[in-house]
Each structure stands twice: as structure tokens, then as C-alpha cells.
Design a protein around this motif. Structure first.
Motif, PDB file in Angstrom:
ATOM      1  N   SER A  31       0.867  -1.164   0.000  1.00  0.00           N
ATOM      2  CA  SER A  31       0.000   0.000   0.000  1.00  0.00           C
ATOM      3  C   SER A  31       0.907   1.217   0.000  1.00  0.00           C
ATOM      4  O   SER A  31       2.097   1.124   0.318  1.00  0.00           O
ATOM      5  CB  SER A  31      -0.905  -0.001   1.232  1.00  0.00           C
ATOM      6  OG  SER A  31      -0.143   0.226   2.399  1.00  0.00           O
ATOM      7  N   THR A  32       0.358   2.344  -0.350  1.00  0.00           N
ATOM      8  CA  THR A  32       1.168   3.558  -0.371  1.00  0.00           C
ATOM      9  C   THR A  32       1.651   3.907   1.025  1.00  0.00           C
ATOM     10  O   THR A  32       2.770   4.383   1.192  1.00  0.00           O
ATOM     11  CB  THR A  32       0.378   4.726  -0.966  1.00  0.00           C
ATOM     12  OG1 THR A  32      -0.859   4.859  -0.268  1.00  0.00           O
ATOM     13  CG2 THR A  32       0.109   4.510  -2.436  1.00  0.00           C
ATOM     14  N   LEU A  33       0.824   3.632   2.033  1.00  0.00           N
ATOM     15  CA  LEU A  33       1.209   3.919   3.413  1.00  0.00           C
ATOM     16  C   LEU A  33       2.374   3.036   3.851  1.00  0.00           C
ATOM     17  O   LEU A  33       3.330   3.504   4.476  1.00  0.00           O
ATOM     18  CB  LEU A  33       0.003   3.715   4.337  1.00  0.00           C
ATOM     19  CG  LEU A  33       0.144   4.174   5.763  1.00  0.00           C
ATOM     20  CD1 LEU A  33       0.413   5.670   5.827  1.00  0.00           C
ATOM     21  CD2 LEU A  33      -1.107   3.838   6.543  1.00  0.00           C
ATOM     22  N   ARG A  34       2.328   1.763   3.502  1.00  0.00           N
ATOM     23  CA  ARG A  34       3.402   0.832   3.873  1.00  0.00           C
ATOM     24  C   ARG A  34       4.710   1.201   3.161  1.00  0.00           C
ATOM     25  O   ARG A  34       5.777   1.225   3.761  1.00  0.00           O
ATOM     26  CB  ARG A  34       3.003  -0.600   3.525  1.00  0.00           C
ATOM     27  CG  ARG A  34       4.032  -1.626   3.917  1.00  0.00           C
ATOM     28  CD  ARG A  34       3.479  -3.021   3.681  1.00  0.00           C
ATOM     29  NE  ARG A  34       4.208  -3.990   4.443  1.00  0.00           N
ATOM     30  CZ  ARG A  34       5.195  -4.725   3.960  1.00  0.00           C
ATOM     31  NH1 ARG A  34       5.544  -4.605   2.708  1.00  0.00           N
ATOM     32  NH2 ARG A  34       5.818  -5.581   4.712  1.00  0.00           N
ATOM     33  N   THR A  35       4.590   1.510   1.880  1.00  0.00           N
ATOM     34  CA  THR A  35       5.763   1.900   1.111  1.00  0.00           C
ATOM     35  C   THR A  35       6.389   3.161   1.691  1.00  0.00           C
ATOM     36  O   THR A  35       7.610   3.239   1.861  1.00  0.00           O
ATOM     37  CB  THR A  35       5.380   2.130  -0.362  1.00  0.00           C
ATOM     38  OG1 THR A  35       4.772   0.940  -0.858  1.00  0.00           O
ATOM     39  CG2 THR A  35       6.588   2.466  -1.204  1.00  0.00           C
ATOM     40  N   TRP A  36       5.540   4.138   2.010  1.00  0.00           N
ATOM     41  CA  TRP A  36       6.016   5.390   2.608  1.00  0.00           C
ATOM     42  C   TRP A  36       6.748   5.120   3.924  1.00  0.00           C
ATOM     43  O   TRP A  36       7.835   5.643   4.158  1.00  0.00           O
ATOM     44  CB  TRP A  36       4.829   6.327   2.836  1.00  0.00           C
ATOM     45  CG  TRP A  36       5.179   7.567   3.573  1.00  0.00           C
ATOM     46  CD1 TRP A  36       5.725   8.696   3.046  1.00  0.00           C
ATOM     47  CD2 TRP A  36       5.030   7.799   4.969  1.00  0.00           C
ATOM     48  NE1 TRP A  36       5.909   9.623   4.045  1.00  0.00           N
ATOM     49  CE2 TRP A  36       5.491   9.096   5.239  1.00  0.00           C
ATOM     50  CE3 TRP A  36       4.532   7.038   6.027  1.00  0.00           C
ATOM     51  CZ2 TRP A  36       5.483   9.654   6.506  1.00  0.00           C
ATOM     52  CZ3 TRP A  36       4.521   7.585   7.288  1.00  0.00           C
ATOM     53  CH2 TRP A  36       4.993   8.874   7.524  1.00  0.00           C
ATOM     54  N   GLY A  68     -16.716   9.890   8.073  1.00  0.00           N
ATOM     55  CA  GLY A  68     -17.423   8.622   7.937  1.00  0.00           C
ATOM     56  C   GLY A  68     -16.911   7.772   6.791  1.00  0.00           C
ATOM     57  O   GLY A  68     -17.492   6.750   6.450  1.00  0.00           O
ATOM     58  N   GLU A  69     -15.806   8.188   6.201  1.00  0.00           N
ATOM     59  CA  GLU A  69     -15.225   7.468   5.067  1.00  0.00           C
ATOM     60  C   GLU A  69     -14.482   6.221   5.556  1.00  0.00           C
ATOM     61  O   GLU A  69     -13.946   6.204   6.655  1.00  0.00           O
ATOM     62  CB  GLU A  69     -14.246   8.407   4.361  1.00  0.00           C
ATOM     63  CG  GLU A  69     -13.851   7.971   2.985  1.00  0.00           C
ATOM     64  CD  GLU A  69     -13.015   9.041   2.294  1.00  0.00           C
ATOM     65  OE1 GLU A  69     -12.220   8.664   1.429  1.00  0.00           O
ATOM     66  OE2 GLU A  69     -13.152  10.215   2.648  1.00  0.00           O
ATOM     67  N   LEU A  70     -14.441   5.176   4.729  1.00  0.00           N
ATOM     68  CA  LEU A  70     -13.712   3.957   5.060  1.00  0.00           C
ATOM     69  C   LEU A  70     -12.267   4.071   4.597  1.00  0.00           C
ATOM     70  O   LEU A  70     -11.953   4.784   3.643  1.00  0.00           O
ATOM     71  CB  LEU A  70     -14.369   2.749   4.401  1.00  0.00           C
ATOM     72  CG  LEU A  70     -15.780   2.426   4.889  1.00  0.00           C
ATOM     73  CD1 LEU A  70     -16.349   1.258   4.104  1.00  0.00           C
ATOM     74  CD2 LEU A  70     -15.795   2.124   6.369  1.00  0.00           C
ATOM     75  N   PHE A  71     -11.383   3.303   5.248  1.00  0.00           N
ATOM     76  CA  PHE A  71      -9.962   3.317   4.907  1.00  0.00           C
ATOM     77  C   PHE A  71      -9.727   2.539   3.627  1.00  0.00           C
ATOM     78  O   PHE A  71     -10.214   1.427   3.450  1.00  0.00           O
ATOM     79  CB  PHE A  71      -9.134   2.722   6.034  1.00  0.00           C
ATOM     80  CG  PHE A  71      -7.667   2.679   5.742  1.00  0.00           C
ATOM     81  CD1 PHE A  71      -7.020   1.482   5.480  1.00  0.00           C
ATOM     82  CD2 PHE A  71      -6.914   3.838   5.714  1.00  0.00           C
ATOM     83  CE1 PHE A  71      -5.674   1.444   5.206  1.00  0.00           C
ATOM     84  CE2 PHE A  71      -5.559   3.813   5.447  1.00  0.00           C
ATOM     85  CZ  PHE A  71      -4.944   2.612   5.191  1.00  0.00           C
ATOM     86  N   ASP A  72      -8.979   3.122   2.715  1.00  0.00           N
ATOM     87  CA  ASP A  72      -8.583   2.461   1.477  1.00  0.00           C
ATOM     88  C   ASP A  72      -7.074   2.351   1.476  1.00  0.00           C
ATOM     89  O   ASP A  72      -6.378   3.354   1.343  1.00  0.00           O
ATOM     90  CB  ASP A  72      -9.052   3.259   0.262  1.00  0.00           C
ATOM     91  CG  ASP A  72      -8.664   2.602  -1.047  1.00  0.00           C
ATOM     92  OD1 ASP A  72      -8.259   1.424  -1.043  1.00  0.00           O
ATOM     93  OD2 ASP A  72      -8.771   3.274  -2.081  1.00  0.00           O
ATOM     94  N   PRO A  73      -6.518   1.134   1.655  1.00  0.00           N
ATOM     95  CA  PRO A  73      -5.056   1.000   1.746  1.00  0.00           C
ATOM     96  C   PRO A  73      -4.331   1.366   0.459  1.00  0.00           C
ATOM     97  O   PRO A  73      -3.128   1.606   0.477  1.00  0.00           O
ATOM     98  CB  PRO A  73      -4.843  -0.466   2.096  1.00  0.00           C
ATOM     99  CG  PRO A  73      -6.076  -1.156   1.646  1.00  0.00           C
ATOM    100  CD  PRO A  73      -7.181  -0.139   1.768  1.00  0.00           C
ATOM    101  N   HIS A  74      -5.027   1.433  -0.650  1.00  0.00           N
ATOM    102  CA  HIS A  74      -4.374   1.728  -1.921  1.00  0.00           C
ATOM    103  C   HIS A  74      -4.674   3.140  -2.410  1.00  0.00           C
ATOM    104  O   HIS A  74      -4.345   3.478  -3.532  1.00  0.00           O
ATOM    105  CB  HIS A  74      -4.784   0.713  -2.972  1.00  0.00           C
ATOM    106  CG  HIS A  74      -4.427  -0.683  -2.569  1.00  0.00           C
ATOM    107  ND1 HIS A  74      -3.121  -1.129  -2.513  1.00  0.00           N
ATOM    108  CD2 HIS A  74      -5.181  -1.720  -2.152  1.00  0.00           C
ATOM    109  CE1 HIS A  74      -3.110  -2.370  -2.087  1.00  0.00           C
ATOM    110  NE2 HIS A  74      -4.343  -2.755  -1.866  1.00  0.00           N
ATOM    111  N   GLU A  75      -5.261   3.970  -1.556  1.00  0.00           N
ATOM    112  CA  GLU A  75      -5.523   5.361  -1.942  1.00  0.00           C
ATOM    113  C   GLU A  75      -4.214   6.088  -2.150  1.00  0.00           C
ATOM    114  O   GLU A  75      -3.253   5.913  -1.414  1.00  0.00           O
ATOM    115  CB  GLU A  75      -6.327   6.069  -0.858  1.00  0.00           C
ATOM    116  CG  GLU A  75      -6.723   7.472  -1.238  1.00  0.00           C
ATOM    117  CD  GLU A  75      -7.605   8.108  -0.208  1.00  0.00           C
ATOM    118  OE1 GLU A  75      -7.401   9.291   0.071  1.00  0.00           O
ATOM    119  OE2 GLU A  75      -8.480   7.414   0.322  1.00  0.00           O
ATOM    120  N   GLY A  76      -4.149   6.881  -3.165  1.00  0.00           N
ATOM    121  CA  GLY A  76      -2.930   7.602  -3.471  1.00  0.00           C
ATOM    122  C   GLY A  76      -2.015   6.845  -4.413  1.00  0.00           C
ATOM    123  O   GLY A  76      -1.003   7.354  -4.846  1.00  0.00           O
ATOM    124  N   THR A  77      -2.376   5.612  -4.741  1.00  0.00           N
ATOM    125  CA  THR A  77      -1.581   4.828  -5.688  1.00  0.00           C
ATOM    126  C   THR A  77      -1.779   5.406  -7.090  1.00  0.00           C
ATOM    127  O   THR A  77      -2.898   5.659  -7.496  1.00  0.00           O
ATOM    128  CB  THR A  77      -2.034   3.352  -5.681  1.00  0.00           C
ATOM    129  OG1 THR A  77      -1.961   2.869  -4.358  1.00  0.00           O
ATOM    130  CG2 THR A  77      -1.176   2.505  -6.586  1.00  0.00           C
TER     131      THR A  77
END
Length: 81
Positions: A31-36, A68-77
Motif C-alpha cells: 500500500s502507499t502507506l506501507r511503502t512510505w 465517515g469514510e472507510l480506509f482504502d489502503p491503496h488510496e494515493g496509488t
């Protein structure tokens, strides 16, 4: 319940949670967060990267609770070309 027994209960509960198999992300998923976070760890070291990641997650969680938005692990990809 004393503070010590609450702490022991919390630790054992957290231990059970961390030993559960993860269904949403496996170690091979990126995910972008993990890569970061991994890139930051290489540049700054583990401790500073851990604090930066904790702060980033807190900001994300606050925004999620607010909107109220859900987490998207691939957002920003970047989109595939």
C-alpha cells in the motif's frame, strides 16, 4: 479491577489480536502507506519512522471519524497507464 490487572488484560487481548491471521492485507501486499513507512525507516531509522507513522495514522483515523469514510489502503496509488 486494579490498574495492573487491566494492563495484563489489555496486553493479553492485544496478544490474541496480533496472533490472528490477517485477512485484508498480507505481507506481500503493498500500500502507499506501507511503502512510505518503509522508505522513511530507511532514511530516518526505526524509532522516528514509527512515530511519524503513528501520527499519520492518527490523522487518517481522525479524518475517517469526521467524514465517515472507510480506509482504502491503496488510496494515493498512481493509476495504471
Amino acid at each position: 479491577m486494579t490498574a495492573i490487572s487491566r494492563a495484563v488484560a489489555t496486553i493479553s487481548c492485544a496478544d490474541c489480536y496480533t496472533r490472528r491471521p490477517r485477512s485484508s492485507l498480507t505481507s506481500t501486499d503493498t500500500s502507499t502507506l506501507r511503502t512510505w513507512a518503509l522508505e522513511l525507516k530507511e532514511r530516518l531509522g526505526f524509532k522516528r519512522a514509527a512515530v511519524a507513522l503513528a501520527r499519520k495514522l492518527a490523522v487518517i483515523m481522525h479524518a475517517m471519524l469526521r467524514t465517515g469514510e472507510l480506509f482504502d489502503p491503496h488510496e494515493g496509488t498512481p493509476a495504471a497507464a
